[in-house]
Design a protein around this motif. Structure first.
Motif, PDB file in Angstrom:
ATOM      1  N   VAL A  33      -5.496   2.107   6.298  1.00  0.00           N
ATOM      2  CA  VAL A  33      -6.206   3.342   6.658  1.00  0.00           C
ATOM      3  C   VAL A  33      -6.966   3.907   5.448  1.00  0.00           C
ATOM      4  O   VAL A  33      -7.984   4.587   5.600  1.00  0.00           O
ATOM      5  N   VAL A  34      -6.509   3.570   4.254  1.00  0.00           N
ATOM      6  CA  VAL A  34      -7.205   4.013   3.025  1.00  0.00           C
ATOM      7  C   VAL A  34      -8.597   3.368   2.952  1.00  0.00           C
ATOM      8  O   VAL A  34      -9.509   3.909   2.333  1.00  0.00           O
ATOM      9  N   VAL A  58      -0.744   2.880  -3.674  1.00  0.00           N
ATOM     10  CA  VAL A  58      -2.141   2.830  -3.211  1.00  0.00           C
ATOM     11  C   VAL A  58      -3.017   2.246  -4.328  1.00  0.00           C
ATOM     12  O   VAL A  58      -3.884   1.401  -4.081  1.00  0.00           O
ATOM     13  N   LYS A  66       7.283  12.609  10.557  1.00  0.00           N
ATOM     14  CA  LYS A  66       6.492  11.568  11.229  1.00  0.00           C
ATOM     15  C   LYS A  66       6.805  10.178  10.642  1.00  0.00           C
ATOM     16  O   LYS A  66       7.336  10.052   9.525  1.00  0.00           O
ATOM     17  N   ILE A 124       4.719   6.198  10.489  1.00  0.00           N
ATOM     18  CA  ILE A 124       3.493   5.462  10.828  1.00  0.00           C
ATOM     19  C   ILE A 124       3.914   4.188  11.543  1.00  0.00           C
ATOM     20  O   ILE A 124       4.699   3.398  11.006  1.00  0.00           O
ATOM     21  N   THR A 150       3.652   7.047  -3.742  1.00  0.00           N
ATOM     22  CA  THR A 150       2.524   6.650  -2.879  1.00  0.00           C
ATOM     23  C   THR A 150       1.287   6.380  -3.728  1.00  0.00           C
ATOM     24  O   THR A 150       0.581   5.391  -3.528  1.00  0.00           O
ATOM     25  N   GLY A 177       5.063   3.976   6.075  1.00  0.00           N
ATOM     26  CA  GLY A 177       4.612   4.807   4.963  1.00  0.00           C
ATOM     27  C   GLY A 177       4.145   3.924   3.826  1.00  0.00           C
ATOM     28  O   GLY A 177       3.742   2.781   4.032  1.00  0.00           O
ATOM     29  N   ALA A 178       4.241   4.432   2.625  1.00  0.00           N
ATOM     30  CA  ALA A 178       3.637   3.723   1.485  1.00  0.00           C
ATOM     31  C   ALA A 178       4.453   2.527   1.021  1.00  0.00           C
ATOM     32  O   ALA A 178       3.927   1.613   0.391  1.00  0.00           O
ATOM     33  N   GLU A 228      -0.595   1.726   7.848  1.00  0.00           N
ATOM     34  CA  GLU A 228      -0.581   2.307   6.507  1.00  0.00           C
ATOM     35  C   GLU A 228      -1.282   1.373   5.513  1.00  0.00           C
ATOM     36  O   GLU A 228      -1.365   0.169   5.734  1.00  0.00           O
ATOM     37  N   HIS A 229      -1.756   1.933   4.475  1.00  0.00           N
ATOM     38  CA  HIS A 229      -2.550   1.269   3.429  1.00  0.00           C
ATOM     39  C   HIS A 229      -3.933   0.850   3.947  1.00  0.00           C
ATOM     40  O   HIS A 229      -4.937   1.194   3.314  1.00  0.00           O
ATOM     41  N   SER A 235      -4.287  13.171   2.639  1.00  0.00           N
ATOM     42  CA  SER A 235      -4.931  12.964   3.933  1.00  0.00           C
ATOM     43  C   SER A 235      -4.317  13.995   4.889  1.00  0.00           C
ATOM     44  O   SER A 235      -3.213  14.487   4.660  1.00  0.00           O
TER      45      SER A 235
HETATM   46  C1  MEV Z   1       1.368   6.820   3.220  1.00  0.00           C
HETATM   47  O1  MEV Z   1       2.218   7.475   4.164  1.00  0.00           O
HETATM   48  C2  MEV Z   1       0.277   6.092   3.926  1.00  0.00           C
HETATM   49  C3  MEV Z   1      -0.728   5.384   3.008  1.00  0.00           C
HETATM   50  O2  MEV Z   1      -1.614   4.711   3.890  1.00  0.00           O
HETATM   51  C4  MEV Z   1      -1.490   6.363   2.139  1.00  0.00           C
HETATM   52  C5  MEV Z   1      -2.446   7.286   2.897  1.00  0.00           C
HETATM   53  O3  MEV Z   1      -2.852   6.985   4.015  1.00  0.00           O
HETATM   54  O4  MEV Z   1      -2.824   8.337   2.311  1.00  0.00           O
HETATM   55  C6  MEV Z   1      -0.064   4.386   2.120  1.00  0.00           C
END
Ligand code: MEV
Length: 339
Positions: A21-22, A210, A12, A14, A206, A290-291, A18-19, A160
């Protein structure tokens, strides 16, 4: 029994979010037509043989002993890490079918391990499905996704459900954290999404990235919080653009999303160079995915020029399309020749 079953599960990327979403903002993920393949052949004893021919790292053969130890002649950390997912996935699959039957597994990947494309989730999903099917059992996709998520949580400590959901179901999924749970809505694209994925070795994990963003947020909430909220707005707008098939707007939103990720400090010089090279070569938009900290970037494009531009910066390239089916059993004859 002696069944042989081959399964494939997609990776996959993103597209947005990303980030952020944390911190409760939405993200939009897309399963891509790059796969991990697992072939399981039932043995007549209880041993496990694993042949990880091509995890885009050195190939090796290993044995998992009856006491659960992994024995391998390599010090290649990433491969051992990928094998931890295989080992846990097999244990969980054995619990699911209620018996320990030995198998020989052949694992191949069209994606690099550890670059942020969800390879470990695809390995977990494909291993469970191949084992269960090789023993003649069935499993529904919800249960498969749940068990594979458990594998990621057990191996990583926390995870996640994004990657295991994408590897199981495929498609485009809008992910919205709600308190302790996550709402996942399938999204129907208004057009085909042409993507080029560029990747480089990762320099940070990652977890480190984060944590770095969290430290920034805590020390400069007034500066960082609006950035995170704006990424959330971009994801919502990105979803609308995707549903309408407005590739140009999608590209513009990717560019803004990348600028904000860079401002959070998760990009690298090489990732930025790849992102800008892709745009100069005609991509409608590009961003890290991604990260960050090395790893992957995506460019919205089907142009060979964009691929060449990324390669000139030193990135490796995969061109990708949507995978809308997720994990499935395949006919061995349709196995591609993997480089
Ligand atoms: C990592 O693929 C995506 C991040 O948002 C971390 C996460 O959502 O767990 C950086």
């Amino acid at each position: 029994m002696g069944y042989v079953v081959t399964v494939k599960a997609p990776g996959k990327v993103i597209l947005y979010g990303e980030h952020a979403v944390v911190y409760g903002e939405p993200a939009l993920a897309m399963a891509v037509n790059k796969y991990v393949y697992v072939t399981a052949k039932v043995r007549d004893d209880s041993k496990i043989g694993i042949n990880a021919m091509d995890l885009k790292l050195a190939g090796l053969s290993v044995t998992i002993l009856e006491n659960g130890d992994i024995v391998a002649r390599t010090d290649y950390g990433a491969v051992i890490s990928a094998l931890s997912y295989v080992k846990r996935a097999l244990e969980i699959a054995m619990e699911y079918v209620g018996k320990r039957v030995g198998v020989d597994l052949l694992i191949r990947s069209e994606m690099p391990v550890g670059a942020g494309l969800g390879t470990s989730a695809a390995v977990a999903v494909a291993t469970i499905l191949a084992y269960v099917k090789a023993l003649g059992y069935d499993i529904d996709k919800r249960e498969l996704a749940r068990l594979a998520w458990q594998v990621e949580k057990d191996v990583q400590g926390a995870a996640s459900p994004t990657d295991t959901t994408m590897a199981t179901f495929g498609g485009l999924i809008y992910i919205k954290p709600e308190g302790n749970s996550v709402i996942m809505e399938p999204v129907k694209p208004g057009t085909e999404i042409p993507l080029v994925i560029g990747y480089t070795p990762r320099v940070s994990t990652t977890k480190e990235l984060v944590a770095m963003v969290r430290r920034k947020l805590e020390s400069m909430r007034d500066v960082i919080e609006p950035i995170i909220k704006t990424i959330g707005v971009i994801t919502r707008r990105g979803r609308e653009a995707l549903e309408k098939g407005d590739l140009e707007l999608m590209g513009t939103l990717m560019n803004i999303n990348h600028g904000l990720l860079d401002s959070l400090g998760v990009s690298t010089r090489q990732l930025n160079e790849m992102v800008y090279a892709a745009r100069s070569a005609g991509a409608l938009g590009s961003k890290l995915t991604g990260a960050g900290g090395g790893g992957c970037m995506i460019a919205l494009s089907d142009k060979v020029d964009v691929e060449r531009a990324i390669e000139l910066i030193g990135g490796s390239v995969l061109s990708a399309r949507l995978d809308s089916e997720g994990a499935r059993v395949i006919d061995d004859k349709s196995l591609p020749t993997l480089k």
